[in-house]
Design a protein around this motif. Sequence first.
Motif, PDB file in Angstrom:
ATOM      1  N   ALA A  99       0.827  -1.209   0.000  1.00 12.26           N
ATOM      2  CA  ALA A  99       0.000   0.000   0.000  1.00 12.26           C
ATOM      3  C   ALA A  99       0.859   1.255   0.000  1.00 12.26           C
ATOM      4  CB  ALA A  99      -0.906   0.000   1.228  1.00 12.26           C
ATOM      5  N   ASP A 100       0.328   2.318  -0.619  1.00 10.89           N
ATOM      6  CA  ASP A 100       1.031   3.602  -0.605  1.00 10.89           C
ATOM      7  C   ASP A 100       0.711   4.384   0.667  1.00 10.89           C
ATOM      8  OD1 ASP A 100       2.223   3.238  -3.139  1.00 10.89           O
ATOM      9  OD2 ASP A 100       0.316   3.757  -4.093  1.00 10.89           O
ATOM     10  N   GLY A 101      -0.506   4.184   1.161  1.00 10.95           N
ATOM     11  CA  GLY A 101      -0.897   4.862   2.388  1.00 10.95           C
ATOM     12  C   GLY A 101      -1.672   3.909   3.289  1.00 10.95           C
ATOM     13  N   ILE A 102      -1.348   3.939   4.590  1.00 10.57           N
ATOM     14  CA  ILE A 102      -2.082   3.108   5.554  1.00 10.57           C
ATOM     15  C   ILE A 102      -2.507   4.001   6.708  1.00 10.57           C
ATOM     16  CG2 ILE A 102      -1.961   1.157   7.170  1.00 10.57           C
ATOM     17  CD1 ILE A 102       0.164  -0.104   5.397  1.00 10.57           C
ATOM     18  N   GLY A 103      -3.773   3.912   7.096  1.00 12.35           N
ATOM     19  CA  GLY A 103      -4.261   4.695   8.230  1.00 12.35           C
ATOM     20  C   GLY A 103      -4.939   3.786   9.235  1.00 12.35           C
ATOM     21  N   GLU A 104      -4.532   3.922  10.498  1.00 13.84           N
ATOM     22  CA  GLU A 104      -5.085   3.052  11.543  1.00 13.84           C
ATOM     23  C   GLU A 104      -5.680   3.905  12.643  1.00 13.84           C
ATOM     24  OE1 GLU A 104      -1.700   0.232  12.211  1.00 13.84           O
ATOM     25  OE2 GLU A 104      -3.257  -0.897  13.276  1.00 13.84           O
ATOM     26  N   VAL A 105      -6.924   3.640  13.007  1.00 11.89           N
ATOM     27  CA  VAL A 105      -7.512   4.339  14.160  1.00 11.89           C
ATOM     28  C   VAL A 105      -8.241   3.343  15.041  1.00 11.89           C
ATOM     29  CG1 VAL A 105      -7.806   6.652  13.179  1.00 11.89           C
ATOM     30  CG2 VAL A 105      -9.527   4.912  12.748  1.00 11.89           C
ATOM     31  N   GLY A 106      -8.424   3.710  16.308  1.00  9.66           N
ATOM     32  CA  GLY A 106      -9.165   2.863  17.246  1.00  9.66           C
ATOM     33  C   GLY A 106      -8.292   1.785  17.848  1.00  9.66           C
ATOM     34  N   SER A 107      -8.894   0.991  18.734  1.00  9.09           N
ATOM     35  CA  SER A 107      -8.169  -0.095  19.392  1.00  9.09           C
ATOM     36  C   SER A 107      -9.156  -1.135  19.891  1.00  9.09           C
ATOM     37  CB  SER A 107      -7.361   0.441  20.564  1.00  9.09           C
ATOM     38  OG  SER A 107      -8.234   0.723  21.638  1.00  9.09           O
ATOM     39  N   LEU A 108      -8.613  -2.280  20.265  1.00  7.28           N
ATOM     40  CA  LEU A 108      -9.470  -3.349  20.805  1.00  7.28           C
ATOM     41  C   LEU A 108     -10.194  -2.886  22.055  1.00  7.28           C
ATOM     42  CD1 LEU A 108      -7.677  -6.815  20.771  1.00  7.28           C
ATOM     43  CD2 LEU A 108     -10.011  -6.343  20.063  1.00  7.28           C
TER      44      LEU A 108
ATOM     45  N   LEU B  56      -8.954   7.831   6.969  1.00  2.92           N
ATOM     46  CA  LEU B  56      -8.589   8.364   5.654  1.00  2.92           C
ATOM     47  C   LEU B  56      -7.531   9.461   5.794  1.00  2.92           C
ATOM     48  CD1 LEU B  56      -9.003   8.654   2.601  1.00  2.92           C
ATOM     49  CD2 LEU B  56     -10.920  10.179   3.076  1.00  2.92           C
ATOM     50  N   GLU B  57      -7.753  10.370   6.732  1.00  2.11           N
ATOM     51  CA  GLU B  57      -6.780  11.439   6.971  1.00  2.11           C
ATOM     52  C   GLU B  57      -5.416  10.878   7.315  1.00  2.11           C
ATOM     53  OE1 GLU B  57      -8.060  14.206   9.910  1.00  2.11           O
ATOM     54  OE2 GLU B  57      -9.390  15.251   8.505  1.00  2.11           O
ATOM     55  N   LYS B  58      -5.443   9.864   8.187  1.00  6.75           N
ATOM     56  CA  LYS B  58      -4.176   9.274   8.616  1.00  6.75           C
ATOM     57  C   LYS B  58      -3.477   8.589   7.457  1.00  6.75           C
ATOM     58  CE  LYS B  58      -4.185   8.548  13.538  1.00  6.75           C
ATOM     59  NZ  LYS B  58      -3.974   7.570  14.612  1.00  6.75           N
TER      60      LYS B  58
END
Lengths: 274, 396
Positions: free
Chosen positions: A24-33, A113-115
């Motif tokens: 991937a060119d961009g990866i964004g991760e938010v949140g947690s378990l 998306l922003e991330k």
Amino acid sequence: MWEYTDKLREHFLNPCNVGAIDDADGIGEVGSLACGDALKLFFKVDDNERIVDVKFQTFGCASAIASSSALTEMIKGKTLQEAEKISNEDIAEFLGGLPKEKMHCSVMGRDALEKAIANFRGDGGKKKEGDIVCECFGITDVEIKRAVNENNLKSIDDVTDYVKAGGGCGNCHDRIQAIIDTALGKKPLEIIKPVRLTNLQKIKLIEETLEADIKPALKQDGGNIELVDVDGNRVYVRMIGSCATCSKSQLTLKNHVESKLRQKVTPELIVEEV
Amino acid sequence: MQVIYLDNNATTRVAPEVVEEMLPYLSEFYGNPSSMHSFGGRVGDKIKTAREQVARLIGASPEEIIFTSCGTESDSTAVRAALATQPDKKHIITSRVEHPAIKNLCEYLAKNDYRVTYVPVDREGRLDLDYLYRSLTDDTAIVSLMWANNESGVIFPIEEVAAKIKAKGILLHTDAVQAAGKVPVDVNASQVDMLSMSGHKIHAPKGVGVLYVRKATPYAPFMLGGHQEHGRRGGTENVASIIGLGKACEMAAEHLDDMQTRVRGLRDKLETALLTQIPNSMVNGTHDRDDRLPNTTSIAYEFVEGEAILLMMNELGICASSGSACTSGSLEPSHVLRAMNVPFTAAHGSIRYSLSSYTTAKEIDFVIEKMPPIISRLREMSPFWQEAAQNQLVGS
């Protein structure tokens, strides 16, 4: 029971673009378990920064999964510049609306998306802006302010619905309230553009406003008002009927008549009784 | 679409026999049981019968039974009566896993001059008895403990604790809303002073409950009004529902064996199958199945979220509950799961299956067949499942 639209159910039961992109060119991760929901967004772009492939992995409730699926469908084929403009409201709208309590799912989509875009542009490692307000969900004052301003939120419950802040132990409720209060207080009042009026136009507008907006209310209380003269921004009126003898007439004059005329005609007006 | 109803701890279907018993009192026999005329009097007779039926289920005397509007009213009445009749005592003991009817009442009282001790439970949902006994003081007005937990099904040893609590002269109330009709509940063996029951959990309609008050227990009514229930609860009786509840109690006593054997067998089968077929799953509650309600199993699935599971089950007509209310941002697991320290990887993915006498083997087989693909489908979407798989934290 869930008040979900058919479109949302469809995107939950048959989500589009589930999976990962290895290069991937961009990866964004938010949140947690621990938070109860999380989203990992992957995209690939072409030379024109157009999104050619997008995939997601989501842990969360039906609307979290549907919001992720919707987001991928919305940004596919768009340039990053176009994709950046997508708001959480747009995601909710795409699904035919989200229950208020689930708006945070759409916010999660927007944030991911922003991330991912930040990650692509190389500023993905940037620290979260602002100070943590909600310790339970790690939400900062900047994020809360943004949600409050963008969605016109008015209560702590609203904030919890949109960004989850305050949904845990509740220790941060005072700080959230303070942010809301500031936002509400600072909200710029409706600015009336000073219009250049000729004297005749001004008098005409004052007369119209008196007829349409002021006299009917006064008449209900058995009173009335009469325009005597206009000199520059000074408006001379005569109170008649019960208004003439009413002890509150000065109050009516300033609070009601003057403010209405200032709003409708020009803010510089001063109303005086003769 | 077929409905497979495995949410009987939430509410139950009204038994057809109960409906039949109620119908005449919703139409032709509309008299007021308090009236002097025999048209009303015959309704009064029916309520008397219902009172006897309810008393029989829990080993009480009919005059110890007060009809209320629901389990919550019974709970509130019991605790408030204990406080009103012992104005000098300002301490309440309860557990950390009570139903909101007790939990929220105690939280309210804690803000209004009372001191509340919340007895913790262990990882398997069992009450910390030492903590309970250490908390008993001369200032303690009442101990209120549920007989069995609605989410985990874990049964508290009410009979055992009753002796110690009563030896200190402290009143004991138990919320037996989930226990009654599922396990033997006997007010004499357990020596409780007050006990709450709810109609709709045992195949009677919603809107009717019972408060048992042992003879000579200090009591103050919560609802003031007419002389109904001997002045212990004002308000014209919910006649048809009370009659229905009587019938339901009679049937619950008859079905207790079925619950303890056949339903228990189905529950065990479901639990074993799900735990074996679905990796990274665990039971919420004690592993000693005899210490749980025979109809209840709560299973936590790691790395997936409960509401999504429920909605997929819903598509197949399977009704159950999740242990976390995923409404609003409070994505927190329930206070029960938190009190039990269910690991955060699994707390959000807890599903409670609760059976009834109407549950069939065929239905359980269907659920056993459908659950594994639901969980694996959601796990395929879950970033944490992928991570866990890479780190070889995934069982087979």
